[in-house]
Design a protein around this motif. Structure first.
Motif, short mmCIF file in Angstrom:
data_model
loop_
_atom_site.label_atom_id
_atom_site.label_comp_id
_atom_site.label_asym_id
_atom_site.label_seq_id
_atom_site.Cartn_x
_atom_site.Cartn_y
_atom_site.Cartn_z
N ILE A 202 0.76 -1.04 0.08
CA ILE A 202 -0.27 -0.10 0.00
C ILE A 202 0.84 1.33 -0.01
CG2 ILE A 202 -0.10 0.01 2.53
CD1 ILE A 202 -3.33 0.85 2.22
N ASN A 203 0.36 2.49 -0.69
CA ASN A 203 1.12 3.55 -0.71
C ASN A 203 1.01 4.34 0.65
OD1 ASN A 203 2.23 6.13 -0.69
ND2 ASN A 203 1.45 6.55 -2.72
N GLU A 204 1.52 4.04 1.87
CA GLU A 204 1.65 4.33 3.10
C GLU A 204 1.60 5.89 3.25
OE1 GLU A 204 3.16 0.58 5.00
OE2 GLU A 204 2.73 1.83 6.92
N GLY A 205 2.26 6.55 2.31
CA GLY A 205 2.47 7.91 2.36
C GLY A 205 1.00 8.68 2.63
N ASN A 206 0.04 7.84 1.91
CA ASN A 206 -1.33 8.45 2.10
C ASN A 206 -2.13 8.17 3.23
OD1 ASN A 206 -1.32 9.56 -0.58
ND2 ASN A 206 -1.77 7.46 -1.67
N TYR A 207 -1.36 7.62 4.34
CA TYR A 207 -1.77 6.83 5.67
C TYR A 207 -3.07 7.95 6.34
CZ TYR A 207 -2.45 4.63 10.19
OH TYR A 207 -3.12 4.15 11.35
N ILE A 208 -2.49 9.22 6.73
CA ILE A 208 -3.47 9.84 7.36
C ILE A 208 -5.08 10.20 6.64
CG2 ILE A 208 -1.92 11.15 8.92
CD1 ILE A 208 -2.08 13.40 7.00
N ARG A 209 -4.86 9.94 5.19
CA ARG A 209 -6.14 10.25 4.50
C ARG A 209 -7.03 8.82 4.23
NH1 ARG A 209 -1.94 12.25 2.13
NH2 ARG A 209 -1.52 14.46 2.78
N PHE A 210 -6.62 7.67 4.64
CA PHE A 210 -7.21 6.40 4.55
C PHE A 210 -8.44 6.68 5.63
CE2 PHE A 210 -2.95 4.27 3.44
CZ PHE A 210 -3.06 4.64 2.10
N PRO A 211 -9.43 5.62 5.16
CA PRO A 211 -10.70 5.58 6.07
C PRO A 211 -10.12 4.59 7.21
CG PRO A 211 -11.04 4.54 3.76
CD PRO A 211 -9.40 4.99 3.84
N LEU A 212 -10.81 4.85 8.32
CA LEU A 212 -10.45 4.30 9.60
C LEU A 212 -10.16 2.65 9.73
CD1 LEU A 212 -9.87 5.10 12.79
CD2 LEU A 212 -12.49 4.64 12.92
N GLY A 213 -10.94 2.10 9.10
CA GLY A 213 -11.01 0.50 9.08
C GLY A 213 -9.49 0.31 8.05
N VAL A 214 -9.01 0.95 7.05
CA VAL A 214 -8.05 0.77 6.50
C VAL A 214 -6.83 0.88 7.42
CG1 VAL A 214 -6.31 1.07 4.64
CG2 VAL A 214 -8.89 0.94 4.23
N LYS A 215 -6.93 2.11 8.09
CA LYS A 215 -5.77 2.50 9.25
C LYS A 215 -5.58 1.44 10.12
CE LYS A 215 -6.14 7.42 8.92
NZ LYS A 215 -6.76 8.77 9.64
N LYS A 216 -6.70 0.87 10.57
CA LYS A 216 -6.51 -0.02 11.91
C LYS A 216 -5.92 -1.29 11.15
CE LYS A 216 -9.91 1.41 15.06
NZ LYS A 216 -11.03 1.20 15.82
N TYR A 217 -6.48 -1.71 10.06
CA TYR A 217 -5.89 -2.94 9.40
C TYR A 217 -4.21 -2.85 9.27
CZ TYR A 217 -4.71 -6.59 6.18
OH TYR A 217 -4.18 -7.92 5.60
N ILE A 218 -3.92 -1.47 8.66
CA ILE A 218 -2.41 -1.31 8.61
C ILE A 218 -1.73 -1.57 9.83
CG2 ILE A 218 -0.73 0.13 7.97
CD1 ILE A 218 -2.57 1.31 5.97
N LYS A 219 -2.26 -1.20 11.21
CA LYS A 219 -1.68 -1.38 12.33
C LYS A 219 -2.00 -2.78 12.85
CE LYS A 219 -0.32 2.55 12.95
NZ LYS A 219 0.86 2.74 12.64
N TYR A 220 -2.80 -3.44 12.47
CA TYR A 220 -2.91 -4.94 12.47
C TYR A 220 -1.77 -5.75 11.79
CZ TYR A 220 -4.76 -9.76 11.50
OH TYR A 220 -4.85 -10.87 11.18
N CYS A 221 -1.44 -5.34 10.59
CA CYS A 221 -0.36 -5.79 9.86
C CYS A 221 0.87 -5.47 10.64
CB CYS A 221 -0.29 -5.06 8.47
SG CYS A 221 -1.48 -5.47 7.38
N GLN A 222 0.88 -4.45 11.29
CA GLN A 222 2.27 -4.10 11.89
C GLN A 222 2.53 -4.64 13.24
OE1 GLN A 222 2.05 0.31 11.42
NE2 GLN A 222 2.62 0.07 9.41
#
Ligand code: AHM
Ligand code: MG
Length: 337
Positions: A210-230
């Motif tokens: 994923i292009n994580e440079g856009n992180y702060i503009r992602f929908p909340l569910g996607v942000k939480k999924y990224i944290k889950y991946c990490q």
């Protein structure tokens, strides 16, 4: 890899895989593989001759057109028009669908949609790029010019789809709905040779792209999924590895082989995502489902979306089944931004 089974022979063997076909698939894929060889030759020269960089114009979607985008678009169109299986094409590089005017083309049963050179901004820096294609049986009567309805069919009506990846080696990967097969180009004999028969993607994986440079503009569910991946959960192989080339075909191809998920959600600058439903998401969705994975817009199966516009964009989540299901869960549980 078997250099003794070429793409041409394999297709003839699998003729019955292509619904209603009698030699049509071989002819259609022959156009694609010929154009792929020509584009491959040109890409390999990038840097030596003046073919990289922008032409100084934008396509209808406001993206800068590269010289090689237009070159690939022309070569694929010409190769398709020269054989008589396709009555028209739609392309990322064309504002409107293009109808072929030759009488024989009007009698053709198929339309093709393509991104002739995806990820083309990567060429200048020697990174893999690709061609993506999607083939439908027309719904308008044979003998007439193709209509908008022929091109705006949902993905589950595709009869074939695939991509060519111009990478450390060049490969053509396709499906007709009977599994996914990959062929590696051997430039010394000028043939695509069967290297990956019946490709299946792992049920789950440990790569997220994923292009994580856009992180702060992602929908909340996607942000939480990224944290889950990490998160560190060693028994689940987490943290996952982040790998993002920024070239869909290359990111998809790696994840298909190794197991993983590619995500392009909505962002502020791209409220419906960046990738185009008809010639980027649908063909990749057909391939991944045939390989045992899933493709979703976060809520719905990509291939069931009824298209309304040629260059329509959708959020895109594609890859290993367990990983796509997991991100869908996060999105469902966090409906509000
Ligand atoms: P393109 O069709 O104009 O090349 O754009 C599509 C590309 C994909 O290959 C890639 O995955 C994505 O755009 C990268 O976008 P970003 O740079 O926003 O991460
Ligand atoms: Mg593209």
């Amino acid at each position: 890899m078997s250099e003794f089974r070429t793409l041409g022979e394999f297709i003839v063997e699998k003729q019955s895989d292509f619904p209603h076909a009698s030699g049509e698939l071989s002819s259609l894929l022959a156009s694609i593989r010929l154009a792929a060889k020509i584009v491959n030759r040109e890409i390999n020269k990038a840097g030596l001759v003046d073919i990289t960089g922008s032409v100084g114009a934008e396509n209808i979607q406001g993206e800068e057109q590269q010289k090689l985008d237009l070159y690939a678009n022309d070569k694929f169109k010409a190769a398709l028009e020269a054989r008589d299986q396709v009555c028209g094409v739609a392309s990322e590089e064309e504002d409107e669908a293009v109808a072929f005017n030759k009488e024989l083309n009007k009698n053709a049963k198929y339309v093709l949609l393509m991104d002739p050179l995806d990820g083309s901004s990567n060429i200048d820096v020697n990174v893999s790029v690709g061609t993506i294609f999607s083939i439908y049986r027309r719904v308008s009567p044979v003998g007439t010019p193709p209509t908008q309805e022929d091109f705006l069919q949902p993905g589950d009506k595709q009869v074939a789809a695939g991509y060519v990846i111009y990478g450390s080696s060049t490969m053509l990967v396709y499906t007709t709905g009977n599994g996914v097969h990959g062929f590696t180009y051997d430039p010394s004999i000028g043939s695509f040779c069967l290297s990956h028969e019946k490709l299946m993607t792992p049920e789950t994986g440990s790569i997220y792209s994923i292009n994580e440079g856009n992180y702060i503009r992602f929908p909340l569910g996607v942000k939480k999924y990224i944290k889950y991946c990490q998160e560190s959960v060693p028994e689940e192989n987490r943290p996952y590895t982040s790998r993002y080339i920024g070239s869909l075909v290359a990111d998809f191809h790696r994840n298909l082989l190794k197991g993983g998920i590619y995500l392009y959600p909505s962002t502020e600058s791209h409220p419906t995502g960046k990738l185009r439903l008809l010639y980027e998401c649908n063909p990749m969705a057909f391939l991944i489902e045939q390989a045992g994975g899933l493709a979703s817009d976060g809520k719905n199966r990509i291939m069931e979306i009824k298209p309304t516009e040629l260059h329509q964009r959708v959020p895109f989540f594609v890859g290993s089944k367990a990983m796509v299901e997991k991100v869908e869960q996060f999105i469902e549980q966090n409906p509000n931004e």
